[in-house]
Design an enzyme around this catalytic site. Structure first.
Site, mmCIF file in Angstrom:
data_model
loop_
_atom_site.group_PDB
_atom_site.id
_atom_site.type_symbol
_atom_site.label_atom_id
_atom_site.label_comp_id
_atom_site.label_asym_id
_atom_site.label_seq_id
_atom_site.Cartn_x
_atom_site.Cartn_y
_atom_site.Cartn_z
ATOM 1 N N GLU A 212 -6.483 6.957 -1.944
ATOM 2 C CA GLU A 212 -6.580 5.748 -1.127
ATOM 3 C C GLU A 212 -7.057 4.552 -1.941
ATOM 4 O O GLU A 212 -6.545 3.438 -1.790
ATOM 5 C CB GLU A 212 -7.518 5.993 0.056
ATOM 6 N N HIS B 194 0.829 -1.204 0.000
ATOM 7 C CA HIS B 194 0.000 0.000 0.000
ATOM 8 C C HIS B 194 0.864 1.255 0.000
ATOM 9 O O HIS B 194 0.623 2.200 -0.773
ATOM 10 C CB HIS B 194 -0.902 -0.013 1.240
ATOM 11 N N GLU B 195 1.893 1.284 0.841
ATOM 12 C CA GLU B 195 2.753 2.466 0.923
ATOM 13 C C GLU B 195 3.610 2.624 -0.327
ATOM 14 O O GLU B 195 3.828 3.741 -0.811
ATOM 15 C CB GLU B 195 3.627 2.383 2.178
ATOM 16 N N HIS C 202 1.476 4.162 -2.967
ATOM 17 C CA HIS C 202 1.370 5.617 -2.824
ATOM 18 C C HIS C 202 2.550 6.300 -3.515
ATOM 19 O O HIS C 202 2.390 7.313 -4.202
ATOM 20 C CB HIS C 202 1.360 6.014 -1.350
#
Length: 267
Positions: free
Chosen positions: A199, A136-137, A140
């Site tokens: 997100e 997830h990071e 981003h």
């Protein structure tokens, strides 16, 4: 005069937008990726020097963080190469470190500079759930959400000045913008919440990256249930920039079948 200035501002704004090849979305982009990577390397080195890094040789948890980071990095590199997007990873020199902190948090700077805090591990509880967070990071960073948010901050606080100019004229403001944009030191600098669109993009890509790396993406559901419950006590810092866990779980379940297409367990 206003009739002249406003169209010029609009033209400048549009000229500063760039299409991200992995999301297909146009983003405000005032800072070249190479400059962000240079700043990231400096800030990452400073951060590690000022915090307690847990050595993989002395900790199974740190070894796990490095293993997860490496597998995610390999999966991302392979995927980007297959998609003909290898140039997008130019300058990436992946690093993954576990830092001793009670914060339940993780982040990734441009160029693949990853940190996981020890306070997150009681909530992730297993390697696959940790991979979901790291994916997830990393998503981003690859979707350039931090760059987008920093560009917005530069526009608002220093009039859209170039990074080098902003650093020279307002170094503290610019550093704070960078740190908040990438979720570093949020207790000091405050938080800058991700947009709903960002997100969803990070969740979608992060699930796929974890699956490509051989981790079961289904672990994301239990992870966010534990996040919502506060883990071992209190709301995790990770949630400060990630709204509404219950709604996120619903969206993750919608993404699960597609993510599972990329899942090949490591034997």
């Amino acid at each position: 005069m206003k009739r002249i200035i406003l169209p010029l501002v609009a033209i400048s704004f549009l000229a500063s937008c760039a299409k991200n090849p992995i999301t297909g979305r146009n983003q405000l982009s005032l800072v070249p990726e190479a400059e962000l990577q240079t700043m990231a390397q400096q800030e990452y080195t400073t951060f590690l020097s000022q915090n307690k890094v847990v050595a993989p040789s002395a900790s199974k948890d740190a070894e796990m963080v490095r293993r997860v980071g490496q597998r995610i990095a390999n999966a991302v590199t392979s995927y980007y190469t297959q998609q003909g997007l290898g140039e997008e990873l130019s300058g990436y020199k992946w690093e993954y470190n576990l830092v001793n902190s009670n914060e339940a948090n993780a982040w990734c700077m441009p160029g693949g500079k990853i940190v996981v805090y020890t306070g997150l591990l009681p909530i992730t509880q297993n390697e696959a759930a940790l991979a979901v967070v790291v994916g997830h990071e990393v998503a981003h960073a690859l979707a350039k959400h931090g760059s987008e948010r920093m560009s917005q901050g530069l526009l608002q606080q220093v009039g859209g000045a170039a990074l080098s100019v902003a650093m020279a004229s307002k170094p503290a403001v610019t550093q704070n913008l960078f740190m908040t944009a990438y979720g570093v030191g949020s207790n000091v600098f405050g938080t800058l919440p991700h947009s709903r669109k960002q997100e969803l993009e990070a969740d979608k890509l992060g699930l796929r990256f974890a699956a490509m790396a051989g981790y079961n993406p289904r672990e994301a559901i239990g992870l966010w249930q534990r996040m919502a419950a506060g883990g071992s006590g209190g709301q995790p810092e990770f949630l400060s920039t990630h709204p509404d866990p219950e709604r996120r779980i619903q969206e993750l379940e919608k993404q699960m079948d597609e993510a599972l297409k990329f899942y090949k367990p490591v034997k």
